[in-house]
Write an enzyme that holds these catalytic residues in place. Structure first.
Site: not given
Length: 288
Positions: A190, A177
């Site tokens: 995350y 990401s």
């Protein structure tokens, strides 16, 4: 050209549903022409029922691959639709309901793929989760452990089980990401897992590239998938108002813009690339 789609405030509950998204996502462009880049190959895509995983599965199928997809029990409707779309491309598709946080489940997933197709050529570690937490002191042990179990433990278990079946010109592709690089303050756990995925990708590449196995990652920017309304939107629906408008391109990406990245890394088009990360993120420069 992908036109900008305005996204408004909305929310879902995890794991999210494609059918409830407004607007609906795009998974493959009509203009995308397969050219046999993955003819005869077998791919396993975790979280392939929706979002980036579904787009990857459809693109792989159009390029000639057989596809296995893992999904959660709650995602059965999305999984059946993904299977229909893959089979509409003339490819075989195996659905596997699996909670990948458990080592024995991951071992069994690989066994099912080998038993069904007789081979495995590409592992796409795509499944993941996130939860908003704006105060580190309130981030629970349970959330921290679940995020790592879902995003990192599953990747480790599956990769370890898959490696004995991979060989020359086979590939592992990990979905990271942009958040590994920009570190949004409300996604600490995350972002930490996504940073770990980048490091895992580099180290594993160094370990296995001599066997002809290429290991790479993709680090998407904001992409319109069910994870967004089920996490950002669930925390505060207004977080999705004009989602992705902060990118230099001024919009969120569509899954259809990510699938070709995975095709490139799975095919011999990337034969001299390993340990690297692609950055389909709308033009944000991350220097990573």
């Amino acid at each position: 050209m992908v036109r900008k789609t305005t996204i408004h405030a909305q929310q879902q509950t995890l794991p999210g549903s494609e059918a409830l998204m407004s607007p609906r996502a795009e998974f493959i462009r009509d203009s995308y022409r397969g050219s046999g880049k993955l003819d005869g190959k077998v791919a396993l895509i975790t979280g392939g029922d929706s979002g980036i995983g579904r787009s990857t599965a459809i693109h792989f199928a159009r390029e000639g691959a057989s596809v296995a997809i893992t999904h959660l029990a709650e995602e059965q409707e999305d999984a059946l639709e993904a299977k229909r779309l893959v089979e509409a491309e003339g490819a075989r598709c195996l659905l596997i309901e699996a909670d990948l946080r458990q080592r024995d489940v991951c071992d069994d997933v690989i066994r099912q793929v080998i038993d069904t197709f007789g081979a495995l050529n590409t592992l796409v570690n795509n499944a993941g989760t996130q939860q908003v937490s704006k105060d580190m002191t309130e981030l629970s042990d349970e959330q921290w452990k679940n995020t790592f179990a879902t995003n990192i433990d599953s990747l480790f278990y599956l990769t370890r089980a898959a490696l004995p079946h991979l060989g020359e010109d086979d590939t592992i592709i990990n979905n990271a990401s942009i958040n590994a690089y920009i570190g949004p303050e409300f996604l600490i756990d995350y972002s930490a897992t996504k940073g770990a995925i980048i490091s895992f990708t580099r180290s594993l590449s160094n370990q296995v590239v001599g066997r002809g196995i290429r290991v790479n990652a993709v680090a998407p920017g904001p992409v319109w998938t069910p994870l967004q309304p089920a996490t950002l939107g669930a925390h505060d629906p207004d977080m999705l108002e004009d989602f992705g408008s902060g990118t230099p391109m001024g919009r969120a990406g569509q899954p259809s813009e990510l699938g070709p990245c995975f095709v490139f890394l799975a095919s011999l088009d990337s034969s001299f690339i390993s340990g690297q990360t692609l950055h389909p993120n709308g033009g944000t420069v991350v220097n990573g």
